[in-house]
Design an enzyme around this catalytic site. Structure first.
Site, PDB file in Angstrom:
ATOM      1  N   ARG A 102      33.161  33.806  39.823  1.00  0.00           N
ATOM      2  CA  ARG A 102      32.221  34.902  39.643  1.00  0.00           C
ATOM      3  C   ARG A 102      31.568  34.802  38.268  1.00  0.00           C
ATOM      4  O   ARG A 102      32.207  34.429  37.298  1.00  0.00           O
ATOM      5  CB  ARG A 102      32.935  36.251  39.774  1.00  0.00           C
ATOM      6  CG  ARG A 102      33.227  36.654  41.220  1.00  0.00           C
ATOM      7  CD  ARG A 102      33.893  38.017  41.317  1.00  0.00           C
ATOM      8  NE  ARG A 102      35.217  38.002  40.724  1.00  0.00           N
ATOM      9  CZ  ARG A 102      35.508  38.413  39.513  1.00  0.00           C
ATOM     10  NH1 ARG A 102      34.577  38.941  38.723  1.00  0.00           N
ATOM     11  NH2 ARG A 102      36.733  38.345  39.043  1.00  0.00           N
ATOM     12  N   TYR A 128      29.132  30.646  45.456  1.00  0.00           N
ATOM     13  CA  TYR A 128      30.568  30.945  45.325  1.00  0.00           C
ATOM     14  C   TYR A 128      30.929  32.337  45.869  1.00  0.00           C
ATOM     15  O   TYR A 128      30.215  33.314  45.603  1.00  0.00           O
ATOM     16  CB  TYR A 128      31.008  30.843  43.850  1.00  0.00           C
ATOM     17  CG  TYR A 128      32.381  31.432  43.654  1.00  0.00           C
ATOM     18  CD1 TYR A 128      33.525  30.714  44.020  1.00  0.00           C
ATOM     19  CD2 TYR A 128      32.548  32.736  43.186  1.00  0.00           C
ATOM     20  CE1 TYR A 128      34.783  31.277  43.902  1.00  0.00           C
ATOM     21  CE2 TYR A 128      33.811  33.303  43.065  1.00  0.00           C
ATOM     22  CZ  TYR A 128      34.924  32.570  43.427  1.00  0.00           C
ATOM     23  OH  TYR A 128      36.164  33.130  43.324  1.00  0.00           O
ATOM     24  N   LYS A 180      33.119  41.799  47.023  1.00  0.00           N
ATOM     25  CA  LYS A 180      33.108  42.553  45.771  1.00  0.00           C
ATOM     26  C   LYS A 180      31.836  43.384  45.620  1.00  0.00           C
ATOM     27  O   LYS A 180      31.867  44.524  45.145  1.00  0.00           O
ATOM     28  CB  LYS A 180      33.305  41.622  44.571  1.00  0.00           C
ATOM     29  CG  LYS A 180      34.668  40.923  44.555  1.00  0.00           C
ATOM     30  CD  LYS A 180      35.744  41.937  44.611  1.00  0.00           C
ATOM     31  CE  LYS A 180      37.187  41.482  44.686  1.00  0.00           C
ATOM     32  NZ  LYS A 180      37.656  40.207  44.338  1.00  0.00           N
ATOM     33  N   HIS A 225      40.245  47.776  43.983  1.00  0.00           N
ATOM     34  CA  HIS A 225      40.642  46.358  43.987  1.00  0.00           C
ATOM     35  C   HIS A 225      42.159  46.292  44.186  1.00  0.00           C
ATOM     36  O   HIS A 225      42.905  46.000  43.261  1.00  0.00           O
ATOM     37  CB  HIS A 225      40.237  45.731  42.643  1.00  0.00           C
ATOM     38  CG  HIS A 225      40.302  44.238  42.606  1.00  0.00           C
ATOM     39  ND1 HIS A 225      40.416  43.544  41.415  1.00  0.00           N
ATOM     40  CD2 HIS A 225      40.249  43.294  43.573  1.00  0.00           C
ATOM     41  CE1 HIS A 225      40.430  42.240  41.666  1.00  0.00           C
ATOM     42  NE2 HIS A 225      40.335  42.060  42.964  1.00  0.00           N
ATOM     43  N   SER A 264      41.894  40.031  38.970  1.00  0.00           N
ATOM     44  CA  SER A 264      41.716  38.806  39.735  1.00  0.00           C
ATOM     45  C   SER A 264      42.730  37.740  39.311  1.00  0.00           C
ATOM     46  O   SER A 264      42.979  37.551  38.118  1.00  0.00           O
ATOM     47  CB  SER A 264      40.303  38.273  39.517  1.00  0.00           C
ATOM     48  OG  SER A 264      39.369  39.258  39.903  1.00  0.00           O
ATOM     49  N   CYS A 269      45.934  37.737  39.595  1.00  0.00           N
ATOM     50  CA  CYS A 269      47.133  38.280  38.963  1.00  0.00           C
ATOM     51  C   CYS A 269      48.186  38.696  39.987  1.00  0.00           C
ATOM     52  O   CYS A 269      49.093  39.463  39.678  1.00  0.00           O
ATOM     53  CB  CYS A 269      46.773  39.450  38.059  1.00  0.00           C
ATOM     54  SG  CYS A 269      45.863  38.929  36.594  1.00  0.00           S
ATOM     55  N   ASP A 273      43.248  42.396  48.916  1.00  0.00           N
ATOM     56  CA  ASP A 273      42.301  42.424  47.789  1.00  0.00           C
ATOM     57  C   ASP A 273      41.584  43.758  47.604  1.00  0.00           C
ATOM     58  O   ASP A 273      41.292  44.134  46.483  1.00  0.00           O
ATOM     59  CB  ASP A 273      41.258  41.311  47.984  1.00  0.00           C
ATOM     60  CG  ASP A 273      40.488  40.980  46.713  1.00  0.00           C
ATOM     61  OD1 ASP A 273      41.133  40.802  45.664  1.00  0.00           O
ATOM     62  OD2 ASP A 273      39.247  40.898  46.763  1.00  0.00           O
ATOM     63  N   ARG A 305      39.864  28.047  46.245  1.00  0.00           N
ATOM     64  CA  ARG A 305      40.149  29.178  47.138  1.00  0.00           C
ATOM     65  C   ARG A 305      40.270  28.743  48.588  1.00  0.00           C
ATOM     66  O   ARG A 305      39.649  27.770  49.018  1.00  0.00           O
ATOM     67  CB  ARG A 305      39.007  30.197  47.052  1.00  0.00           C
ATOM     68  CG  ARG A 305      38.834  30.835  45.676  1.00  0.00           C
ATOM     69  CD  ARG A 305      39.416  32.209  45.624  1.00  0.00           C
ATOM     70  NE  ARG A 305      39.507  32.726  44.267  1.00  0.00           N
ATOM     71  CZ  ARG A 305      40.006  33.926  43.968  1.00  0.00           C
ATOM     72  NH1 ARG A 305      40.440  34.710  44.928  1.00  0.00           N
ATOM     73  NH2 ARG A 305      40.104  34.330  42.731  1.00  0.00           N
TER      74      ARG A 305
END
Ligand code: GTP
Ligand code: SPV
Ligand code: MN
Length: 621
Positions: free
Chosen positions: A76, A239, A248, A268, A290, A292, A315, A407
């Site tokens: 991002r 991406y 998001k 989130h 993110s 984590c 998420d 990812r």
């Protein structure tokens, strides 16, 4: 030259058709294609992507593909992400802001002819279970078939979402004509349409005869949100978080604004279902920044006997009050867009099982026998790989084989621990909310908040070491309130206020709030807590607290476990003490960072949070 593209639209929704034609006239694609989400379409588009060199079919995994992005388009781009509210103040101090008029002028130029030589895909989608009351509709227009196929995994995409958009449009028309007949004005907010409009372009038009590249993108990037009109415009990146606009951009940045206006929460957060050996099932939501640990916690395999974790989402959570005053959460997504590195049989076996097929892997490494690999998938790397940049790689190579933010995109339904109710449109009642982040120092393994207001204070002070999920310096400590710093669509000070308002709701039966940290390090720089499946020990303490069974020790920062189940765990007394105590001296330094953080929000910071700060200072002495 102005090309007019007349499309046979498979819908009667005039607003949608008009908008699609408007964007086509602006961007001048060679073709327009409406996505129906069918198997046939998936096969056709993935074949096309293989032909174009964007995807490589994996010999070793059914219906699965490998994508290697442009090396400059891997995460991002937070510094190119904008909240274009009418007033700068409404974007707040944590968001980049451009006035909507100016942004629209820029896009008017940038998008002019930007899809030349490409196909424009119209992708209707639903966030949340189809037809669910909490669910929301959207349409993404994109010139990237990679985005179109990824949207099919990540959302309820295609035909059925389109029908819902039509139904809603028809219902609105009926309502409007009835109101007109009665001589009144519509009660509805006419600024918004029945679906969120999201426009995406990789920003790489093709001149006649110009060959395409495997991963088209542009060095000019804008990820822009218009909260008042509920629109998203994204340019220059392919991406995930920049391009899959349901995720998001919609489900957090735009939805957080809807949630503020309508009294709910868009967060989130993962959602998990926890069943103790005996006793009540609990649903827990957790917000970590993110990369984590949300996906890992959502799919956790408890190491303590008899405990069971099932997955609802990994998420994003949308939460609304039910009639019983509890907060009910849904996962608005249909797939997982998860961090590959660190995901292995030992750390997250459930994710590994989810990935058996029907998946897209981006910026991982390729094995010589047509499978994928990344750091942490297996203990030992294969003797030879092709790295994420397409270079030959051996274990002696200097760089990791997979990009740290590589990812996987995979259907949630394939997760072996997916809970049967994961698509229940009314959601699941949340008993506890966890906040956390990566903190090498200071922050204990788990802390219980003293009240909802104190919990909001803890959320507002989440700080975490930066990860590879966004461009920028990895490891740098930054405040990331509620793990929403890059995702809050309005003034974050007002967002804190919204959380406090939620807590004041008449008849609310609120979840209890906790703060966790799996990432404490020792003097040698090693993680002290084993994490992953062992995090079930912390969940156990939390559930026992909810049940009134476990003891807690009051400390200046909140309630800590009097006793944690560490049976069978290889952890020294010293390490355990480090994880479960509060060093007053260190915490005075921590507290000293709060005013600077809070002051950035000026008048928008609720007074209650200053009260909490002063109370913390008093308790620290
Ligand atoms: P986003 O998808 O970016 O929002 O990330 P996420 O919060 O879902 O993070 P994820 O679960 O994918 O974990 C990111 C990284 O942290 C992976 O490399 C994991 O292996 C690692 N990780 C997750 N949980 C733990 C843990 O309990 N301890 C340690 N040491 N690492 C963990
Ligand atoms: C994150 O960065 O928090 C993610 C991946 O979950 S992205 O969809 O790119 O935002
Ligand atoms: Mn995320």
């Amino acid at each position: 030259m102005s090309v007019s593209v007349e499309v046979e639209a498979p819908t009667s929704n005039r607003e949608l058709v008009a908008w699609v034609n408007e964007i086509a006239a602006l961007t001048q694609p060679d073709r327009v294609e409406w996505c129906d989400g069918s198997e046939e379409e998936w096969t056709r588009l993935t074949n096309l992507l293989v032909e174009q060199g964007t995807l490589t079919r994996l010999a070793a995994r059914p219906n699965s593909f490998y994508a290697k992005s442009d090396p400059t388009d891997v995460a991002r781009v937070e510094d190119r992400t904008y909240i274009c509210s009418e007033r700068r103040e409404d974007a707040g101090p944590t968001n980049n802001w451009i006035a909507p008029g100016e942004m629209r002028r820029t896009f008017g130029e940038l998008f002019k002819g930007c899809m030349r030589g490409r196909t424009m895909y119209v992708v209707p989608f639903c966030m949340g279970p189809l037809g669910g009351e909490i669910s929301q509709l959207g349409v993404e227009i994109t010139d990237s078939p990679y985005v179109a196929v990824s949207m099919r995994v990540m959302t309820r995409m295609g035909e059925r979402a389109l029908r819902l958009i039509e139904e809603r449009g028809a219902a609105r028309q009926a309502e409007e004509s009835e109101e007109r007949a009665n001589g009144g004005r519509s009660k509805r907010d006419h600024e918004h349409s029945d679906f969120v409009k999201a426009v995406h372009s990789v920003g790489a038009p093709l001149e006649p005869g110009q060959a395409d590249v495997p991963w088209p993108c542009s060095s000019t990037k804008y990820i822009s949100h218009f909260p008042e009109t509920r629109e998203i415009w994204s340019y220059g990146s392919g991406y995930g978080g920049n391009a899959l606009l349901g995720k998001k951009c919609y489900a957090l940045r735009i939805a957080s604004v809807m949630a503020r206006d309508e009294g709910w929460l868009a967060e989130h957060m993962l959602i998990l279902k926890l069943t103790p050996p005996s006793g009540e099932t609990r649903y827990i939501a957790a917000a970590f920044p993110s990369a984590c640990g949300k996906t890992n916690l959502a799919m956790l395999k408890p190491t303590i006997p008899g405990w069971k974790v099932e997955t609802i989402g990994d998420d994003i959570a949308w939460m609304r009050f039910g009639e019983d005053g509890r907060l009910y959460a849904i996962n608005p997504e249909a797939g997982f867009f998860g961090v590959a590195p660190g995901t292995g049989q030992v750390t997250n076996a459930n994710a590994i099982q989810t990935l058996w097929g029907n998946s897209i892997f981006t910026n991982v490494a390729l094995t010589d026998d047509g499978d994928v690999w990344w750091e942490g998938l297996t203990e030992e790397p294969p003797a030879h790989l092709t790295d994420w940049k397409g270079r030959s790689w051996t274990p002696d190579s200097d760089e990791p084989a997979a990009h740290p933010n590589a990812r996987f995109t995979t259907p949630a339904a394939q997760c072996p621990t997916i809970a049967p109710e994961w698509q229940d449109p009314k959601g699941v009642p949340i008993s506890a909310i966890l906040f956390g982040g990566r903190r090498a120092t200071a922050v204990p393994l788990v802390t219980e908040s003293l009240s909802w207001q104190h919990g909001v204070f803890l959320g507002a002070n989440v700080a975490s070491e930066k990860t590879a999920a966004a461009e920028g310096k990895v490891g740098e400590l930054r405040h990331d309130p509620f793990a929403m710093l890059p995702f809050c669509g309005y003034n974050m000070g007002d967002y804190f206020g919204h959380w406090l308002d939620i807590g004041r709701r008449e008849g609310a039966r609120l979840p209890r709030i906790y703060y966790v940290n799996w990432f404490r390090k020792n003097d040698e720089g090693k993680f002290v807590w084993p994490g992953f499946g062992e995090n079930s020990r912390v969940l156990k303490w939390i559930v026992e607290r909810l049940n009134g069974e476990a003891e807690a020790v009051p400390t200046p920062i909140g309630l800590l476990p009097a006793d944690l189940d560490t049976q069978g765990l290889d952890l020294s007394e010293d390490d355990l003490r480090m994880l479960l105590t509060v060093d007053r001296e260190v915490w005075r330094e921590e507290a000293a960072l709060i005013p600077g953080h809070f002051e950035t929000f000026g008048d928008h910071l609720p007074k209650e949070l200053w009260d909490e700060y002063n109370a913390l200072r008093d308790r620290l002495g």
